[in-house]
Write a protein that holds these residues in place. Structure first.
Motif, short mmCIF file in Angstrom:
data_model
loop_
_atom_site.label_atom_id
_atom_site.label_comp_id
_atom_site.label_asym_id
_atom_site.label_seq_id
_atom_site.Cartn_x
_atom_site.Cartn_y
_atom_site.Cartn_z
N GLU A 119 -10.66 -44.98 -31.14
CA GLU A 119 -10.55 -43.61 -31.61
C GLU A 119 -10.97 -42.65 -30.50
O GLU A 119 -12.03 -42.83 -29.89
N PHE A 120 -10.12 -41.66 -30.22
CA PHE A 120 -10.50 -40.61 -29.28
C PHE A 120 -11.59 -39.77 -29.92
O PHE A 120 -11.48 -39.37 -31.07
N ALA B 230 -12.51 -38.77 -20.88
CA ALA B 230 -12.05 -38.88 -22.26
C ALA B 230 -12.96 -39.94 -22.87
O ALA B 230 -13.11 -41.03 -22.31
N VAL B 231 -13.58 -39.61 -23.99
CA VAL B 231 -14.54 -40.51 -24.63
C VAL B 231 -13.88 -41.14 -25.86
O VAL B 231 -13.34 -40.43 -26.70
N PHE B 232 -13.95 -42.47 -25.92
CA PHE B 232 -13.34 -43.23 -27.01
C PHE B 232 -14.38 -44.12 -27.67
O PHE B 232 -15.29 -44.63 -27.01
N ILE C 43 -5.86 -46.70 -24.87
CA ILE C 43 -6.38 -45.58 -24.07
C ILE C 43 -5.33 -45.15 -23.04
O ILE C 43 -5.10 -43.96 -22.84
N GLY C 44 -4.66 -46.13 -22.42
CA GLY C 44 -3.60 -45.81 -21.47
C GLY C 44 -2.49 -45.00 -22.11
O GLY C 44 -1.99 -44.03 -21.54
N LYS C 45 -2.12 -45.37 -23.33
CA LYS C 45 -1.09 -44.62 -24.06
C LYS C 45 -1.58 -43.20 -24.36
O LYS C 45 -0.82 -42.24 -24.21
N TRP C 46 -2.83 -43.07 -24.78
CA TRP C 46 -3.39 -41.75 -25.09
C TRP C 46 -3.37 -40.86 -23.85
O TRP C 46 -2.98 -39.69 -23.92
N LEU C 47 -3.79 -41.42 -22.71
CA LEU C 47 -3.79 -40.64 -21.46
C LEU C 47 -2.38 -40.13 -21.16
O LEU C 47 -2.19 -38.95 -20.87
N HIS C 48 -1.40 -41.01 -21.23
CA HIS C 48 -0.01 -40.64 -20.93
C HIS C 48 0.49 -39.57 -21.90
O HIS C 48 1.09 -38.58 -21.48
N THR D 108 -18.88 -47.31 -26.90
CA THR D 108 -18.17 -46.15 -26.40
C THR D 108 -17.59 -46.43 -25.02
O THR D 108 -18.25 -47.07 -24.20
N ILE D 109 -16.37 -45.95 -24.79
CA ILE D 109 -15.72 -46.09 -23.48
C ILE D 109 -15.50 -44.69 -22.92
O ILE D 109 -14.92 -43.83 -23.58
N TYR D 110 -15.99 -44.47 -21.71
CA TYR D 110 -15.78 -43.21 -20.98
C TYR D 110 -14.74 -43.45 -19.92
O TYR D 110 -14.98 -44.21 -18.97
#
Length: 150
Positions: free
Chosen positions: A4-5, A89-91, A107-112, A142-144
């Motif tokens: 989740e973003f 971007a924090v997920f 996350i890669g899809k979200w960035l794009h 959490t992933i930054y």
């Protein structure tokens, strides 16, 4: 597994101390056990309940670490690393640690989709706190992801 973003966040530079290994899906998990066994040797920890997995993509290494507020000494067998100021971007990852690769794909899809790209300074770090439970499907961490607008 779900990802989740959460938010965009700008972080100032900070220093970590920990143990490093080659950045690989096989090697990175192996470093955590010896790191946790020796975590008590690290002085000036910022938070005693938080650990960080730092990806230093430029040097192809992964660092199991903790943030320190002052670097007096680095224990034998450990390294220090400065994470530069950056926008992230924090997920929130929910589920077993085994689902981390799928999270990074999402996350890669979200960035794009949001016109961002990751950077290499370092590209990401994982924050593990009291909600992390390893293989448990209720685990959270959490992933930054460092990023720039394209």
């Amino acid at each position: 597994m779900s990802i989740e973003f959460v938010k965009l966040e700008t972080k100032e530079a900070f220093t970590v101390v920990g143990m490093e290994c080659l950045l690989s899906p096989i090697e990175a998990p192996k470093i955590w056990h010896p790191f946790i066994q020796n975590i008590h040797l690290i002085e000036n920890r910022v938070n005693s309940t938080v650990t960080l997995g730092v990806c230093d993509d430029l040097n192809q290494r992964y660092i199991a670490s903790v943030e320190v507020n002052k670097l007096d000494a680095v224990p034998e067998g450990m390294v220090s690393f400065v994470i530069p100021a950056n926008e992230y971007a924090v997920f929130k990852h929910k589920g077993s640690i085994q689902g981390i690769n799928e999270s990074f794909q999402e996350i890669g899809k979200w960035l794009h989709q949001n016109n961002y790209k990751g950077t290499q300074k370092p590209p990401f770090f994982e924050l593990y706190d009291e909600h992390y439970q390893g293989e448990n499907e209720e685990s959270k961490f959490t992933i930054y992801m460092s990023l720039v607008k394209i």
